[in-house]
Design an enzyme around this catalytic site. Structure first.
Site, PDB file in Angstrom:
ATOM      1  N   THR A  40       0.820  -1.214   0.000  1.00 21.82           N
ATOM      2  CA  THR A  40       0.000   0.000   0.000  1.00 21.82           C
ATOM      3  C   THR A  40       0.854   1.264   0.000  1.00 21.82           C
ATOM      4  OG1 THR A  40      -0.166  -0.189   2.410  1.00 21.82           O
ATOM      5  CG2 THR A  40      -1.976  -1.090   1.100  1.00 21.82           C
ATOM      6  N   HIS A  45       6.830   1.240   7.887  1.00 16.99           N
ATOM      7  CA  HIS A  45       7.121   2.070   9.054  1.00 16.99           C
ATOM      8  C   HIS A  45       7.325   1.134  10.247  1.00 16.99           C
ATOM      9  CE1 HIS A  45       2.974   1.386  10.328  1.00 16.99           C
ATOM     10  NE2 HIS A  45       2.529   1.935   9.207  1.00 16.99           N
ATOM     11  N   HIS A  48       4.906  -1.683  11.018  1.00 18.78           N
ATOM     12  CA  HIS A  48       5.063  -2.886  10.195  1.00 18.78           C
ATOM     13  C   HIS A  48       6.203  -3.763  10.714  1.00 18.78           C
ATOM     14  CE1 HIS A  48       3.388  -0.224   6.802  1.00 18.78           C
ATOM     15  NE2 HIS A  48       2.456  -1.113   7.058  1.00 18.78           N
ATOM     16  N   LYS A  82     -10.438   0.234   9.264  1.00 17.54           N
ATOM     17  CA  LYS A  82     -10.741   1.630   8.969  1.00 17.54           C
ATOM     18  C   LYS A  82     -12.237   1.786   8.725  1.00 17.54           C
ATOM     19  CE  LYS A  82      -6.206   2.602   6.935  1.00 17.54           C
ATOM     20  NZ  LYS A  82      -5.776   3.560   7.961  1.00 17.54           N
ATOM     21  N   ARG A  86     -10.605   1.551   1.190  1.00 17.55           N
ATOM     22  CA  ARG A  86      -9.311   1.985   0.692  1.00 17.55           C
ATOM     23  C   ARG A  86      -9.446   2.514  -0.737  1.00 17.55           C
ATOM     24  NH1 ARG A  86      -4.719   0.622   3.489  1.00 17.55           N
ATOM     25  NH2 ARG A  86      -4.890  -0.997   5.095  1.00 17.55           N
ATOM     26  N   GLN A 170      -6.794 -14.022   1.570  1.00 18.30           N
ATOM     27  CA  GLN A 170      -5.691 -14.293   2.491  1.00 18.30           C
ATOM     28  C   GLN A 170      -5.678 -15.757   2.905  1.00 18.30           C
ATOM     29  OE1 GLN A 170      -4.848 -11.271   5.427  1.00 18.30           O
ATOM     30  NE2 GLN A 170      -4.059 -12.775   6.884  1.00 18.30           N
ATOM     31  N   ASP A 191      -4.998  -7.624  14.812  1.00 16.16           N
ATOM     32  CA  ASP A 191      -6.147  -7.365  13.943  1.00 16.16           C
ATOM     33  C   ASP A 191      -6.282  -8.394  12.826  1.00 16.16           C
ATOM     34  OD1 ASP A 191      -3.868  -6.538  12.608  1.00 16.16           O
ATOM     35  OD2 ASP A 191      -4.836  -4.821  11.652  1.00 16.16           O
ATOM     36  N   LYS A 228      -1.087   5.183  20.515  1.00 14.00           N
ATOM     37  CA  LYS A 228      -0.585   4.167  19.601  1.00 14.00           C
ATOM     38  C   LYS A 228       0.918   4.294  19.412  1.00 14.00           C
ATOM     39  CE  LYS A 228      -1.704   2.021  15.158  1.00 14.00           C
ATOM     40  NZ  LYS A 228      -2.540   2.091  13.953  1.00 14.00           N
ATOM     41  N   LYS A 231       3.729   6.488  16.299  1.00 16.78           N
ATOM     42  CA  LYS A 231       3.324   7.772  15.746  1.00 16.78           C
ATOM     43  C   LYS A 231       4.044   8.896  16.493  1.00 16.78           C
ATOM     44  CE  LYS A 231       0.259   6.247  12.776  1.00 16.78           C
ATOM     45  NZ  LYS A 231       0.428   6.412  11.325  1.00 16.78           N
ATOM     46  N   THR A 232       4.476   9.903  15.766  1.00 16.12           N
ATOM     47  CA  THR A 232       5.111  11.069  16.362  1.00 16.12           C
ATOM     48  C   THR A 232       4.399  12.315  15.859  1.00 16.12           C
ATOM     49  OG1 THR A 232       6.699  11.456  14.573  1.00 16.12           O
ATOM     50  CG2 THR A 232       7.328   9.853  16.257  1.00 16.12           C
TER      51      THR A 232
END
Length: 418
Positions: A40, A45, A48, A82, A86, A170, A191, A228, A231-232
């Site tokens: 995607t 990051h 992952h 989400k 997507r 999957q 998830d 979470k 994240k910054t």
């Protein structure tokens, strides 16, 4: 301890489809285990990175990692929890992302034994619609699919048939790998539990109830403050050095909270139990030294970017703390000053007062510039300048690419020579 005991000690197991069966399997043979990632984006990051760190542990324990790049599944998109569908990517973008992710994963897994990277586009794209419905659609109960958490969370706002069928695709991946790549275990985030159990169910329906196929999920990682992980303020922390420099990557880890650092050492490093226990004690007895954070930053940066990147990150950190920037390389300056105020300049030599005011606007006025220079508040490339008649030569240092100005004790400015 075996790999499962080690993962349990590290707090890295959330759910298992059959602990005893999997435990017996990993004790008796080298097991094929896979993690999938959809293309995607063109970089992973650190979110992952979590399942791939666990996959790496299986590799180091003598098992056989298989990585699935989801060229097929990624072309349609998964529900992913989400609240909206997507946006579909072009196939050109999907292929570009596949190549970028493959290069990153080869760097992570290409040093310590054998591994395989496969692309589910290779088998999913060959399947006709009728084959899909006859061979697989008949084996999935819609009521069961609706009850899977990742689908159920979307029912209120709606979900397309495309994303609804993702769990079937999957599951087909797991069956294909079981039949063709000797893969018996799927590993994923918390998830992914519904998708993973759909896969083990499909294998048991096709291959028989005694087929040895297992699933493991990893806990959702939250910081001690409940937010979470990963994240910054600046967004995601990427593995791509062009998106997040190795220095910024290193700084992310070294700035972790004392309450989180031991957990991250267990998750993100390959340090043993004794060394982590020693670092945990140091967090309690000498937290101001931040030894655990430094070790964490060193280990994760080395794993992702290599030993040289660690050296550069520590050079930059030391130079910025001490103000002794003269020995930094141009590459290190690019990383360390990436987010600091900057201005473009020519390589023309100018009087320092004029340069600070007219060329760079670092100083608001010539009077203020003369005062700051005379008082020793200005450093050019790490050297204090007190002579108001001095000249700034932009080509004098750092391969003629940069001039670093420090005003006062902490305010840095970067002039980029064009």
């Amino acid at each position: 301890m075996n790999i499962l005991d080690d993962l349990k000690w590290r707090g890295a197991i959330n759910q298992e489809t059959d602990h005893d069966g999997l435990n017996d399997l990993v004790n008796e043979k080298s097991v094929g285990i896979y993690v999938g990632i959809d293309p995607t984006g063109d970089s992973m990051h650190i979110g992952h990175l979590i399942p791939f760190m666990i996959l790496k542990r299986f590799q180091l324990a003598g098992h056989k990692p298989v990585i699935v790049i989801g060229g097929g599944t990624g072309s349609i998109g998964d529900p992913s929890g989400k609240k909206s569908e997507r946006v579909l990517q072009t196939m050109d973008q999907v292929h570009h992302n596949e190549e970028a992710l493959t290069a990153q994963l080869k760097r992570l897994f290409g040093q310590d034994g054998k591994f395989a990277i496969v692309n589910n586009y290779d088998w999913l794209s060959k399947m006709s619609l009728l084959d899909f419905l006859r061979d697989y659609g008949k084996l999935f109960n819609v009521n069961t699919m609706l009850n899977k958490e990742i689908v159920a969370s979307r029912l209120e706002v709606g979900i397309s048939f495309t994303e609804f069928t993702y769990q079937i695709l999957q599951s087909i991946d797991f069956l294909h790998l079981f039949q063709n790549n000797d893969v018996q275990v799927q590993l994923g985030g918390a998830d992914q539990w519904g998708n993973i159990t759909s896969g083990t169910d499909l294998i048991h329906k096709v291959e028989g109830a005694d087929a040895k196929a297992y699933g493991i999920t990893i806990p959702l990682m939250l910081k001690s403050d409940g937010t979470k992980f990963g994240k910054t303020a600046g967004g995601a922390v990427w593995l791509d050095a062009d998106k997040t420099s190795p220095y910024e990557f290193y700084q992310f880890w070294i700035n972790q909270d004392d309450r989180d650092v031991v957990r991250y050492l267990k998750y993100f490093t390959f340090l043993d139990k004794e060394e982590i226990a020693d670092l945990e004690e140091k967090v309690k007895t000498a937290p101001e030294k931040r030894e655990a954070q430094r070790r964490l930053a060193q280990e994760v940066t080395k794993f992702v970017h290599g030993e040289k990147a660690v050296e550069e990150a520590e050079n930059i950190t030391k130079a910025l703390f001490s103000g002794e920037v003269a020995n930094l390389s141009a590459s290190e300056i690019e990383q360390g000053f990436k987010n600091m105020p900057s201005v473009d300049v020519t390589n023309e030599k100018r009087n320092i007062v004029e340069w600070l005011v007219d060329v760079t606007s670092i100083e608001p006025s010539r009077r203020q510039a003369r005062e700051d220079v005379s008082n020793g508040a200005i450093r050019i490339n790490g050297e204090k300048v007190t002579d108001t008649d001095a000249e700034v030569d932009p080509s004098a240092a750092f391969d003629g690419k940069f001039v670093i100005v420090r005003r006062g004790k902490k305010r840095y400015f970067l002039a980029r020579v064009k």
